[in-house]
Scaffold this motif. Structure first.
Motif, PDB file in Angstrom:
ATOM      1  N   GLN A 144       0.818  -1.192   0.005  1.00  0.00           N
ATOM      2  CA  GLN A 144      -0.042   0.014   0.060  1.00  0.00           C
ATOM      3  C   GLN A 144       0.761   1.235  -0.087  1.00  0.00           C
ATOM      4  O   GLN A 144       1.928   1.333   0.226  1.00  0.00           O
ATOM      5  CB  GLN A 144      -0.881  -0.050   1.179  1.00  0.00           C
ATOM      6  CG  GLN A 144      -0.294   0.191   2.514  1.00  0.00           C
ATOM      7  CD  GLN A 144      -1.291   0.186   3.896  1.00  0.00           C
ATOM      8  OE1 GLN A 144      -2.325  -0.619   3.422  1.00  0.00           O
ATOM      9  NE2 GLN A 144      -0.911   0.688   4.794  1.00  0.00           N
ATOM     10  N   ILE A 145       0.291   2.435  -0.419  1.00  0.00           N
ATOM     11  CA  ILE A 145       0.784   3.730  -0.354  1.00  0.00           C
ATOM     12  C   ILE A 145      -0.017   4.397   0.554  1.00  0.00           C
ATOM     13  O   ILE A 145      -1.324   4.677   0.451  1.00  0.00           O
ATOM     14  CB  ILE A 145       0.883   4.380  -1.829  1.00  0.00           C
ATOM     15  CG1 ILE A 145       2.034   3.561  -2.468  1.00  0.00           C
ATOM     16  CG2 ILE A 145       1.405   5.927  -1.521  1.00  0.00           C
ATOM     17  CD1 ILE A 145       2.321   4.244  -4.014  1.00  0.00           C
ATOM     18  N   GLU A 146       0.677   5.279   1.635  1.00  0.00           N
ATOM     19  CA  GLU A 146      -0.011   6.139   2.572  1.00  0.00           C
ATOM     20  C   GLU A 146       0.511   7.584   2.165  1.00  0.00           C
ATOM     21  O   GLU A 146       1.547   7.704   2.219  1.00  0.00           O
ATOM     22  CB  GLU A 146       0.135   5.793   3.768  1.00  0.00           C
ATOM     23  CG  GLU A 146      -0.389   4.107   4.303  1.00  0.00           C
ATOM     24  CD  GLU A 146       0.353   3.913   5.608  1.00  0.00           C
ATOM     25  OE1 GLU A 146       0.644   4.846   6.369  1.00  0.00           O
ATOM     26  OE2 GLU A 146       0.165   2.697   6.118  1.00  0.00           O
ATOM     27  N   ILE A 147      -0.562   8.423   1.928  1.00  0.00           N
ATOM     28  CA  ILE A 147      -0.491   9.677   1.517  1.00  0.00           C
ATOM     29  C   ILE A 147      -0.980  10.512   2.743  1.00  0.00           C
ATOM     30  O   ILE A 147      -2.114  10.729   3.198  1.00  0.00           O
ATOM     31  CB  ILE A 147      -1.022  10.329   0.363  1.00  0.00           C
ATOM     32  CG1 ILE A 147      -0.495   9.115  -0.866  1.00  0.00           C
ATOM     33  CG2 ILE A 147      -0.690  11.893  -0.003  1.00  0.00           C
ATOM     34  CD1 ILE A 147      -1.209   9.681  -1.906  1.00  0.00           C
ATOM     35  N   LEU A 148      -0.108  11.169   3.803  1.00  0.00           N
ATOM     36  CA  LEU A 148      -0.238  12.135   4.721  1.00  0.00           C
ATOM     37  C   LEU A 148      -0.380  13.472   4.403  1.00  0.00           C
ATOM     38  O   LEU A 148       0.869  13.920   4.162  1.00  0.00           O
ATOM     39  CB  LEU A 148       0.411  11.627   5.859  1.00  0.00           C
ATOM     40  CG  LEU A 148       0.865  10.143   6.089  1.00  0.00           C
ATOM     41  CD1 LEU A 148       1.622   9.954   7.358  1.00  0.00           C
ATOM     42  CD2 LEU A 148      -0.558   9.389   6.430  1.00  0.00           C
ATOM     43  N   ARG A 149      -1.397  14.046   4.597  1.00  0.00           N
ATOM     44  CA  ARG A 149      -1.336  15.550   4.101  1.00  0.00           C
ATOM     45  C   ARG A 149      -1.194  16.370   5.305  1.00  0.00           C
ATOM     46  O   ARG A 149      -2.107  16.181   6.467  1.00  0.00           O
ATOM     47  CB  ARG A 149      -2.840  15.822   3.448  1.00  0.00           C
ATOM     48  CG  ARG A 149      -2.948  15.203   2.291  1.00  0.00           C
ATOM     49  CD  ARG A 149      -4.177  15.598   1.387  1.00  0.00           C
ATOM     50  NE  ARG A 149      -5.517  15.205   1.994  1.00  0.00           N
ATOM     51  CZ  ARG A 149      -5.908  14.066   2.042  1.00  0.00           C
ATOM     52  NH1 ARG A 149      -5.437  12.974   1.320  1.00  0.00           N
ATOM     53  NH2 ARG A 149      -6.958  13.712   2.813  1.00  0.00           N
ATOM     54  N   GLY A 150      -0.438  17.648   5.272  1.00  0.00           N
ATOM     55  CA  GLY A 150      -0.270  18.561   6.409  1.00  0.00           C
ATOM     56  C   GLY A 150       0.900  18.172   7.203  1.00  0.00           C
ATOM     57  O   GLY A 150       1.547  16.968   6.989  1.00  0.00           O
ATOM     58  N   PRO A 151       1.516  18.987   7.718  1.00  0.00           N
ATOM     59  CA  PRO A 151       2.828  18.937   8.638  1.00  0.00           C
ATOM     60  C   PRO A 151       2.620  17.545   9.319  1.00  0.00           C
ATOM     61  O   PRO A 151       1.884  16.997  10.030  1.00  0.00           O
ATOM     62  CB  PRO A 151       2.804  20.352   9.582  1.00  0.00           C
ATOM     63  CG  PRO A 151       2.075  21.015   8.712  1.00  0.00           C
ATOM     64  CD  PRO A 151       0.917  20.325   8.204  1.00  0.00           C
ATOM     65  N   GLN A 152       3.764  16.587   9.361  1.00  0.00           N
ATOM     66  CA  GLN A 152       3.987  15.605  10.123  1.00  0.00           C
ATOM     67  C   GLN A 152       5.225  15.472  10.869  1.00  0.00           C
ATOM     68  O   GLN A 152       5.917  14.371  11.087  1.00  0.00           O
ATOM     69  CB  GLN A 152       4.107  14.248   9.052  1.00  0.00           C
ATOM     70  CG  GLN A 152       2.820  14.356   8.251  1.00  0.00           C
ATOM     71  CD  GLN A 152       1.586  14.051   8.812  1.00  0.00           C
ATOM     72  OE1 GLN A 152       1.532  13.180   9.736  1.00  0.00           O
ATOM     73  NE2 GLN A 152       0.418  14.721   8.329  1.00  0.00           N
ATOM     74  N   GLY A 153       5.802  16.484  11.069  1.00  0.00           N
ATOM     75  CA  GLY A 153       7.115  16.610  11.955  1.00  0.00           C
ATOM     76  C   GLY A 153       7.105  15.932  13.368  1.00  0.00           C
ATOM     77  O   GLY A 153       8.383  15.457  13.792  1.00  0.00           O
ATOM     78  N   THR A 154       5.961  15.876  13.982  1.00  0.00           N
ATOM     79  CA  THR A 154       6.151  15.344  15.116  1.00  0.00           C
ATOM     80  C   THR A 154       6.410  13.802  15.250  1.00  0.00           C
ATOM     81  O   THR A 154       7.282  13.337  16.207  1.00  0.00           O
ATOM     82  CB  THR A 154       4.558  15.394  15.835  1.00  0.00           C
ATOM     83  OG1 THR A 154       4.252  16.811  16.129  1.00  0.00           O
ATOM     84  CG2 THR A 154       4.642  14.954  17.232  1.00  0.00           C
TER      85      THR A 154
END
Length: 243
Positions: A144-154
């Motif tokens: 699978q491919i997961e696309i995470l939108r928005g800042p993910q720096g945490t």
């Protein structure tokens, strides 16, 4: 009279429970028949928070594309997945055919310079690919491919101010099996993709995926007569899983 009423009530309660049991069994059989006939939605699992959990319980703006969905869309590599999710665009970097640039919510950096960090991070099985120069990954044998939108720096660190793309390769199934794909076209294009699952023991499973891409190129040099843009790629990805 009271004993007769108690006996009658007991009989009625027994009949009621019997009818409910029969209805429950019939309902379960009917549900199973419906599921096998029409199909049901499978639970989508994501690792957007560094652990496996259902997508609907994850408070992250994300889109998950499974292996079956990727096959149906006929994606060859990452740069062919132009609009895989809302507010997301993936395209090649000019003449750099093996590099891609991802745009999430309008934030993009299309500079292929190796000294510049992109705002969208690309991960393959948890390994960060720091530069976009050779980021156009082949889509074969992916889970699978997961696309995470928005800042993910945490959770994902630096270079994720716009979002992150996680690519997860297919895990060994534990049963012997093979799958493959052959692509042929003009300009001498011949692509071969194959994968073999090999169960070793009850606790150890293995898998080997092979990719071979060949193409003569679209142009010939006027000076040397050789093909320009020729491709000759060979890749082998082994995987061993311990349980």
């Amino acid at each position: 009279m009271n004993r007769a009423n108690c006996g009658l009530k007991g009989i009625l309660l027994s009949l009621t429970f019997l009818c409910l049991s029969v209805a429950t069994v019939a309902g379960a059989e009917e549900s199973g028949t419906f599921a096998s006939k029409y199909g049901v939605l499978e639970e989508v699992v994501t690792t957007a928070r560094k652990r496996e959990e259902p997508l609907q319980d994850t408070p992250v703006a994300s889109t998950v594309l499974g292996g079956a969905a990727l096959d149906k869309r006929f994606y060859g590599d990452l740069k062919t997945a132009e609009f895989p999710a809302p507010n997301v665009n993936i395209t090649s970097i000019g003449a750099f055919s093996h590099g891609v640039v991802a745009t999430i919510r309008g934030i993009v950096n299309g500079d292929p310079d190796s000294t510049i960090d992109p705002p969208v991070a690309l991960f393959v099985d948890g390994v960060y690919l720091a530069r976009p120069a050779v980021s156009s990954l082949d889509m074969f044998d992916l889970e699978q491919i997961e696309i995470l939108r928005g800042p993910q720096g945490t959770l994902f660190g630096r270079n994720t101010s716009a979002g992150a793309i996680q690519v997860r390769t297919r895990r060994p199934t534990g049963e012997f099996g093979t799958r493959g794909k052959i692509t042929a076209g003009e300009f001498g294009r011949t692509d071969l993709r194959a994968a073999v699952d090999i169960p070793i023991s009850d606790t150890v499973n293995a898998k080997v995926a092979v990719l071979s891409q060949n193409m003569d190129g679209y142009y010939k040099s006027a000076v040397t007569g050789q093909d320009l843009g020729k491709e000759d790629i060979m890749s082998i990805r082994p995987m061993i899983e311990f349980t």
